[in-house]
Design a protein around this motif. Structure first.
Motif, short mmCIF file in Angstrom:
data_model
loop_
_atom_site.label_atom_id
_atom_site.label_comp_id
_atom_site.label_asym_id
_atom_site.label_seq_id
_atom_site.Cartn_x
_atom_site.Cartn_y
_atom_site.Cartn_z
N SER A 102 0.75 -1.29 -0.10
CA SER A 102 0.16 0.07 -0.15
C SER A 102 0.92 1.26 -0.06
CB SER A 102 -0.92 0.12 1.14
OG SER A 102 -1.79 -1.08 1.18
N PHE A 103 2.09 1.28 0.78
CA PHE A 103 2.89 2.32 0.68
C PHE A 103 3.59 2.63 -0.23
CE2 PHE A 103 3.06 1.80 5.59
CZ PHE A 103 2.13 2.62 5.94
N VAL A 104 4.06 1.64 -1.14
CA VAL A 104 4.70 1.73 -2.47
C VAL A 104 3.68 2.04 -3.44
CG1 VAL A 104 5.60 0.41 -4.23
CG2 VAL A 104 6.38 -0.01 -1.73
N ARG A 105 2.46 1.73 -3.38
CA ARG A 105 1.31 1.99 -4.45
C ARG A 105 1.30 3.82 -4.18
NH1 ARG A 105 -0.52 2.24 -9.19
NH2 ARG A 105 -2.70 2.18 -9.26
N ALA A 106 1.12 4.16 -3.02
CA ALA A 106 0.99 5.66 -2.67
C ALA A 106 2.05 6.26 -3.18
CB ALA A 106 0.65 5.90 -1.23
N ALA A 107 3.18 6.14 -2.92
CA ALA A 107 4.49 6.57 -3.31
C ALA A 107 4.61 6.60 -4.72
CB ALA A 107 5.70 6.11 -2.67
N ASN A 108 4.26 5.48 -5.43
CA ASN A 108 4.42 5.65 -6.89
C ASN A 108 3.12 6.45 -7.79
OD1 ASN A 108 6.45 3.67 -6.80
ND2 ASN A 108 5.26 1.99 -7.21
N LEU A 109 2.06 6.72 -6.98
CA LEU A 109 0.92 7.43 -7.60
C LEU A 109 1.41 8.82 -7.24
CD1 LEU A 109 -2.11 5.34 -6.60
CD2 LEU A 109 -1.30 5.91 -8.80
N ASP A 110 2.24 9.19 -6.15
CA ASP A 110 2.44 10.57 -5.75
C ASP A 110 3.99 10.51 -5.14
OD1 ASP A 110 2.91 13.20 -4.86
OD2 ASP A 110 1.33 13.15 -3.34
N SER A 111 4.76 10.95 -6.04
CA SER A 111 6.29 10.66 -5.74
C SER A 111 6.51 11.85 -4.47
CB SER A 111 7.09 10.88 -6.89
OG SER A 111 6.81 12.11 -7.45
N SER A 112 5.81 12.79 -4.38
CA SER A 112 6.12 13.65 -3.32
C SER A 112 5.65 13.33 -1.76
CB SER A 112 5.51 15.25 -3.62
OG SER A 112 4.21 15.33 -3.72
N ALA A 114 6.20 12.17 0.83
CA ALA A 114 7.36 11.63 1.65
C ALA A 114 7.17 10.57 2.71
CB ALA A 114 7.95 12.63 2.29
N ASP A 115 6.18 10.66 3.39
CA ASP A 115 5.74 9.74 4.39
C ASP A 115 5.51 8.22 3.77
OD1 ASP A 115 5.79 9.41 7.32
OD2 ASP A 115 3.75 8.72 7.21
N ALA A 116 4.91 8.04 2.75
CA ALA A 116 4.79 6.78 2.06
C ALA A 116 6.07 6.11 1.59
CB ALA A 116 3.72 6.92 0.79
N HIS A 117 6.90 7.10 1.27
CA HIS A 117 8.23 6.60 1.05
C HIS A 117 9.03 6.06 2.32
CE1 HIS A 117 8.85 7.56 -3.44
NE2 HIS A 117 7.86 8.59 -3.30
N VAL A 118 8.91 7.00 3.09
CA VAL A 118 9.56 6.47 4.40
C VAL A 118 9.03 5.07 5.08
CG1 VAL A 118 9.93 7.37 6.70
CG2 VAL A 118 10.36 8.89 4.85
N ALA A 133 15.79 -0.57 -0.03
CA ALA A 133 15.49 0.57 0.75
C ALA A 133 16.31 1.54 0.33
CB ALA A 133 15.86 -0.05 2.22
N ARG A 134 17.40 1.41 -0.15
CA ARG A 134 18.27 2.34 -0.61
C ARG A 134 17.82 3.20 -1.70
NH1 ARG A 134 24.66 3.05 -1.23
NH2 ARG A 134 24.62 4.74 -2.44
N THR A 135 17.47 1.96 -2.65
CA THR A 135 16.65 2.63 -4.06
C THR A 135 15.42 3.35 -3.74
OG1 THR A 135 17.61 0.78 -5.25
CG2 THR A 135 15.99 1.71 -6.26
N ALA A 137 14.77 5.05 -1.11
CA ALA A 137 15.29 6.33 -0.25
C ALA A 137 15.74 7.35 -1.45
CB ALA A 137 16.39 6.18 0.60
N GLU A 138 16.61 6.64 -2.48
CA GLU A 138 17.03 7.58 -3.70
C GLU A 138 15.86 8.30 -4.41
OE1 GLU A 138 19.77 5.05 -5.37
OE2 GLU A 138 21.43 5.46 -3.87
N ARG A 139 15.03 7.37 -4.67
CA ARG A 139 13.87 7.64 -5.60
C ARG A 139 12.94 8.93 -4.76
NH1 ARG A 139 9.61 3.40 -6.82
NH2 ARG A 139 11.17 2.05 -6.15
N ALA A 140 12.86 8.68 -3.47
CA ALA A 140 12.07 9.90 -2.75
C ALA A 140 12.95 11.04 -2.64
CB ALA A 140 11.96 9.18 -1.16
N LEU A 141 14.19 10.98 -2.50
CA LEU A 141 15.06 12.39 -2.59
C LEU A 141 15.01 13.09 -4.01
CD1 LEU A 141 17.84 11.33 -0.36
CD2 LEU A 141 15.91 12.81 0.25
N GLN A 142 14.46 12.31 -4.99
CA GLN A 142 14.71 13.05 -6.44
C GLN A 142 13.58 14.14 -6.58
OE1 GLN A 142 14.70 9.80 -9.17
NE2 GLN A 142 16.67 9.21 -8.70
#
Length: 142
Positions: A102-112, A114-118, A133-135, A137-142
């Motif tokens: 669920s968190f990955v889906r949310a993060a993929n739908l909205d890359s901004s 941050a909490d879903a990525h974390v 996890a590193r990948t 985190a890097e995606r979240a920082l872009q």
């Protein structure tokens, strides 16, 4: 004549011709409207389910919250907040795999988001998947 005989006669009183079919059509149309959701606006339906899910989650009724968030996603499959909130409930019900999805889906739908990525990254770290996890985190920082 006693009262029960009068009730029996009243119950058997003749009805106007066609009144049964009109009633049946009315009942059918009512059931059709209810089963189709009536609103026609998936966004409104999703908002309603989200509000119910939030209320249930606040009360600790996690099974009910899960159902409402899933119903919101049936109405609007790409609703970021529904995926995110569903992930939070899955964490509380000790379902980390579902929470991660669920968190990955949310993060993929909205890359901004941050909490879903974390939260997804934290679950990966707990699972020992440091590379992924590193990948993430890097995606979240872009």
């Amino acid at each position: 004549m006693n009262q029960s005989a009068l009730n029996f006669r009243a119950a058997r009183a003749p009805r106007p011709a066609g009144s049964g079919s009109v009633r049946a059509v009315g009942v059918f149309l009512l059931l059709l409207a209810v089963s189709s959701g009536c609103t026609g606006d998936p966004g409104a339906a999703a908002r309603g389910h989200m509000a119910e899910g939030d209320a249930y989650a606040a009360q600790g009724k996690l099974k009910e919250a899960t159902i409402e968030y899933r119903n919101a996603l049936k109405a609007v499959p790409d609703l970021v907040e529904a995926h995110y909130q569903l992930g939070r409930v899955y964490l509380q019900t000790d379902e980390p795999e579902k929470a991660y999805q669920s968190f990955v889906r949310a993060a993929n739908l909205d890359s901004s988001h941050a909490d879903a990525h974390v939260r997804a990254g934290t679950l990966l770290l707990v699972a020992g998947d440091y590379r992924e996890a590193r990948t993430l985190a890097e995606r979240a920082l872009q």
